[in-house]
Scaffold this motif. Structure first.
Motif, mmCIF file in Angstrom:
data_model
loop_
_atom_site.group_PDB
_atom_site.id
_atom_site.type_symbol
_atom_site.label_atom_id
_atom_site.label_comp_id
_atom_site.label_asym_id
_atom_site.label_seq_id
_atom_site.Cartn_x
_atom_site.Cartn_y
_atom_site.Cartn_z
ATOM 1 N N SER A 2 0.815 -1.218 0.000
ATOM 2 C CA SER A 2 0.000 0.000 0.000
ATOM 3 C C SER A 2 0.847 1.266 0.000
ATOM 4 O O SER A 2 0.523 2.233 -0.683
ATOM 5 N N MET A 5 2.398 2.222 -3.381
ATOM 6 C CA MET A 5 1.371 2.687 -4.312
ATOM 7 C C MET A 5 1.071 4.168 -4.114
ATOM 8 O O MET A 5 0.837 4.896 -5.073
ATOM 9 N N THR A 6 1.090 4.621 -2.882
ATOM 10 C CA THR A 6 0.796 6.037 -2.625
ATOM 11 C C THR A 6 1.879 6.949 -3.190
ATOM 12 O O THR A 6 1.627 8.118 -3.454
ATOM 13 N N GLY A 31 -4.175 4.477 -12.226
ATOM 14 C CA GLY A 31 -4.727 4.358 -10.874
ATOM 15 C C GLY A 31 -5.557 3.090 -10.734
ATOM 16 O O GLY A 31 -5.468 2.384 -9.727
ATOM 17 N N LEU A 35 -4.586 0.124 -8.281
ATOM 18 C CA LEU A 35 -5.548 -0.225 -7.247
ATOM 19 C C LEU A 35 -5.913 -1.702 -7.311
ATOM 20 O O LEU A 35 -5.957 -2.395 -6.291
ATOM 21 N N TYR A 36 -6.152 -2.213 -8.510
ATOM 22 C CA TYR A 36 -6.466 -3.635 -8.671
ATOM 23 C C TYR A 36 -5.300 -4.492 -8.159
ATOM 24 O O TYR A 36 -5.512 -5.457 -7.421
ATOM 25 N N ASN A 38 -3.003 -3.732 -6.002
ATOM 26 C CA ASN A 38 -2.901 -3.588 -4.553
ATOM 27 C C ASN A 38 -3.959 -4.429 -3.845
ATOM 28 O O ASN A 38 -3.670 -5.133 -2.882
ATOM 29 N N ILE A 39 -5.197 -4.367 -4.331
ATOM 30 C CA ILE A 39 -6.279 -5.142 -3.718
ATOM 31 C C ILE A 39 -5.999 -6.633 -3.854
ATOM 32 O O ILE A 39 -6.187 -7.401 -2.905
#
Length: 178
Positions: A2, A5-6, A31, A35-36, A38-39
């Motif tokens: 996480s 990613m930020t 993005g 996001l995908y 990361n999830i």
């Protein structure tokens, strides 16, 4: 996963301006992809943690039950557990467990003796069982004695023995420090 990613999106914004790309669409696509990813990564790690902890606790509860059935639960005994519990034949792993980050693979232990010793102290504490675990010097003496070489791994007959007031449990064949 996480935290990196930020940091990616602000860096991309800085570089996109210098090469003249349309920020609006590119940021949205990147993005969504990030996001995908990361999830998916977090979900995989959570699954590995849940599966590993459930398997580890179940195996330890079975071992404690077998120790009790053998009449070896007593304040007069100390206990020593050897082997990577994640390598036990009863340890359940699915495909996500193999894809998870190493830190998320609950139950996978280093085989360095003092690390395994501390891991089992925590595992016995986590399942809420009051067993007196041997001290580190006794643990290393048993490890170096060669007795584990002739013992089968749990749940085989002979994987739990008592010697000189210590109940020794060989949890898996993966117990030697490499």
């Amino acid at each position: 996963m996480s935290m990196p990613m930020t940091l990616v999106l602000p860096l991309l914004l800085c570089f996109m301006e210098s090469i003249g790309l349309n920020k609006k669409y590119l940021c949205g696509i990147l993005g969504a992809i990030l996001l995908y990813g990361n999830i998916y990564a977090v979900g995989t790690d959570i699954d590995a943690l849940a599966q590993g902890s459930t398997s580890s606790y179940s195996i330890m509860n079975n071992i404690v039950g077998d120790i009790a059935d053998s009449q070896l639960i007593s304040d007069e005994y100390e206990y020593a557990f050897f082997g990577n519990i994640g390598a036990n034949v009863m340890f359940k792993k699915n495909e996500l467990y193999g894809r998870a980050d190493a830190f998320a693979k609950f139950g996978t232990m280093m085989t360095k003796p003092d690390m395994v010793h501390k891991s089992y102290i925590g595992l016995v504490d986590d399942i809420g069982i009051n067993l007196e675990i041997v001290d580190n010097d006794t643990y290393l003496a048993i490890y170096n004695s060669g007795i584990l070489d002739t013992m089968p791994a749990y749940p085989e007959e002979g994987s739990i023995i008592e010697k000189n007031g210590v109940v020794i449990v060989k949890v898996s064949e993966d117990y030697k420090w490499k």
